[in-house]
Design a protein around this motif. Structure first.
Motif, mmCIF file in Angstrom:
data_model
loop_
_atom_site.group_PDB
_atom_site.id
_atom_site.type_symbol
_atom_site.label_atom_id
_atom_site.label_comp_id
_atom_site.label_asym_id
_atom_site.label_seq_id
_atom_site.Cartn_x
_atom_site.Cartn_y
_atom_site.Cartn_z
ATOM 1 N N UNK A 72 0.799 -1.220 0.000
ATOM 2 C CA UNK A 72 0.000 0.000 0.000
ATOM 3 C C UNK A 72 0.837 1.278 0.000
ATOM 4 N N UNK A 73 2.131 1.163 0.317
ATOM 5 C CA UNK A 73 2.957 2.346 0.535
ATOM 6 C C UNK A 73 3.905 2.575 -0.637
ATOM 7 N N UNK A 74 4.204 3.819 -0.915
ATOM 8 C CA UNK A 74 5.131 4.179 -1.977
ATOM 9 C C UNK A 74 6.232 5.079 -1.451
ATOM 10 N N UNK A 75 6.935 5.766 -2.351
ATOM 11 C CA UNK A 75 6.667 5.895 -3.784
ATOM 12 C C UNK A 75 7.115 4.689 -4.608
ATOM 13 N N UNK A 76 6.559 4.562 -5.805
ATOM 14 C CA UNK A 76 6.921 3.493 -6.718
ATOM 15 C C UNK A 76 7.951 3.979 -7.734
ATOM 16 N N UNK A 77 7.845 5.232 -8.162
ATOM 17 C CA UNK A 77 8.729 5.748 -9.194
ATOM 18 C C UNK A 77 9.107 7.194 -8.898
ATOM 19 N N UNK A 78 9.655 7.403 -7.700
ATOM 20 C CA UNK A 78 10.041 8.753 -7.302
ATOM 21 C C UNK A 78 11.010 8.689 -6.132
ATOM 22 N N UNK A 79 11.715 9.788 -5.913
ATOM 23 C CA UNK A 79 12.521 9.974 -4.706
ATOM 24 C C UNK A 79 11.865 11.095 -3.924
ATOM 25 N N UNK A 80 11.532 10.820 -2.678
ATOM 26 C CA UNK A 80 10.727 11.746 -1.887
ATOM 27 C C UNK A 80 11.507 12.278 -0.691
ATOM 28 N N UNK A 81 11.724 13.588 -0.589
ATOM 29 C CA UNK A 81 12.290 14.124 0.660
ATOM 30 C C UNK A 81 11.357 13.788 1.822
ATOM 31 N N UNK A 82 11.919 13.240 2.904
ATOM 32 C CA UNK A 82 11.068 12.820 4.012
ATOM 33 C C UNK A 82 11.781 13.017 5.348
ATOM 34 N N UNK A 83 11.598 14.217 5.956
ATOM 35 C CA UNK A 83 10.759 15.330 5.489
ATOM 36 C C UNK A 83 11.525 16.219 4.520
ATOM 37 N N UNK A 84 10.803 17.146 3.913
ATOM 38 C CA UNK A 84 11.456 18.072 2.995
ATOM 39 C C UNK A 84 12.252 19.118 3.761
ATOM 40 N N UNK A 85 11.938 19.293 5.034
ATOM 41 C CA UNK A 85 12.686 20.228 5.878
ATOM 42 C C UNK A 85 13.909 19.541 6.473
ATOM 43 N N UNK A 86 14.892 20.346 6.825
ATOM 44 C CA UNK A 86 16.120 19.857 7.458
ATOM 45 C C UNK A 86 16.308 20.610 8.760
ATOM 46 N N UNK A 87 16.623 19.937 9.855
ATOM 47 C CA UNK A 87 16.933 18.512 9.972
ATOM 48 C C UNK A 87 15.691 17.627 10.070
#
Length: 343
Positions: free
Chosen positions: A180-195
């Motif tokens: 049920x979980x992805x992504x399948x065809x992507x690179x996802x910032x997780x999270x997009x914030x740093x740190x």
């Protein structure tokens, strides 16, 4: 008399903890729970575990009976027989179980890394916080990524004072059984914030690292393992050989070489299969030897974390600490490792 352990949530973590407890000579599984009558519930019974329904509801019990899966009752029928509960419930459900079941019934409980650090008395890693968690009632075993970071930072800290660490986590998208979980065809910032949250989670185990650990993370479309790239600034000067020796001396870390065929996380998983590991589990943190480098006072390396199994031995040691079964963390680690066949 062996410690009586209840596994509340016989899923990805719970079933592995149940098997690991069964390998020890000083503890036993008195029951496991499931919320629904699926194949894992049926297999638990076939393996000889006493099965209880995680949700204390007559209609829920009937679902199991209608499916032909025998149950001994609900979690409330077994909870007070337990010396300790290992909670393997999904994220956020563990906190609910703590407040609604464990505390009212005055039973010690271990939560997993998906829960918040502030929800428990302390946060556990066998190398760093065993003594702090000794005898406590409600403790959280930190997540797979945090466990891996704690192990490698322990190794480095044994030979040099850490000034700061910058870490990039490349996280798997989902576990192999998750459809049920992805992504399948992507690179996802997780999270997009740093740190990211991983640095503060390390600090929940090692408070002296406050302000020294900064992490960022991305998710990639793979299911096998996480991977970390570390850049660690230290006080003083040491060589690559010093770092490698410290890593090899630290329990639950193994090193591999790309030149021997360990060119990816897929090859590490194949190694687990060839070892005959149940579910091809790699409980150890895996560090590529070629990735270790020291430039002036900064250490670089890359490591892989098997997200489904790295925390399992930590749960076993946490049981011993909370029930005051063994004062020496390294004796507990050695006992757990020997029983589980961990290097």
């Amino acid at each position: 008399m062996p410690a009586k352990v209840l596994i509340n949530g016989y899923g990805s973590i719970g079933k592995r903890v149940a098997d690991a407890v069964s390998m020890q000579d000083d503890m036993e599984v008195i029951g496991v729970t499931k919320t629904k009558p699926d194949f894992e519930a049926r297999l638990a019974v076939e393996k000889g575990y006493k099965l209880f329904v995680a949700i204390p509801d007559k209609e829920r019990v009937k679902l199991f009976e209608d499916a032909g899966i025998p149950v001994e009752g609900t979690v409330l029928d077994i909870i007070e027989e337990a010396d300790i509960v290992v909670d393997g419930a999904p994220k956020k459900i563990g906190k609910q179980n703590l407040e609604n079941i464990y505390k009212p019934h005055k039973v010690k409980a271990i939560l997993q890394g998906g829960e918040k650090a502030k929800d428990v008395e302390d946060n556990f890693n066998a190398l760093w916080s065993y003594n702090r968690c000794y005898g406590k009632d409600y403790v959280r075993v930190v997540s797979c990524n945090t466990t891996g970071l704690c192990r490698i930072l322990y190794a480095i800290n044994s030979v040099a004072e850490i000034k700061k660490a910058r870490i990039v986590l490349v996280r798997r998208a989902a576990d192999p059984n998750d459809d049920k979980t992805g992504p399948v065809n992507a690179i996802t910032p997780n999270p997009v914030t740093v740190p990211s949250h991983h640095g503060p989670d390390v600090v929940s185990v090692v408070p002296e690292f406050e302000g020294k650990i900064l992490t960022s993370a991305v998710i990639v479309p793979t299911t096998l393992m996480h991977m970390h790239t570390l850049m660690v600034e230290i006080e003083g000067n040491i060589g690559k050989d010093d770092v490698l020796e410290a890593i090899k001396k630290t329990p639950r870390i193994i090193t591999v070489k790309a030149e021997e065929g360990f060119s990816s996380t897929a090859k590490i998983i194949e190694y687990g299969r060839d070892l005959g590991r149940l579910r091809y589990d790699i409980n150890e943190l895996v560090v590529w030897e070629e990735s270790i480098n020291v430039l002036e006072n900064e250490i670089f390396l890359m490591q892989a974390v098997h997200q489904e199994s790295i925390v399992i031995p930590e749960n076993i040691d946490c049981i011993r600490a909370m029930l005051q079964m063994e004062e020496d963390n390294f004796k507990s680690i050695e006992k757990t490792n020997k029983a589980m066949g961990i290097q």
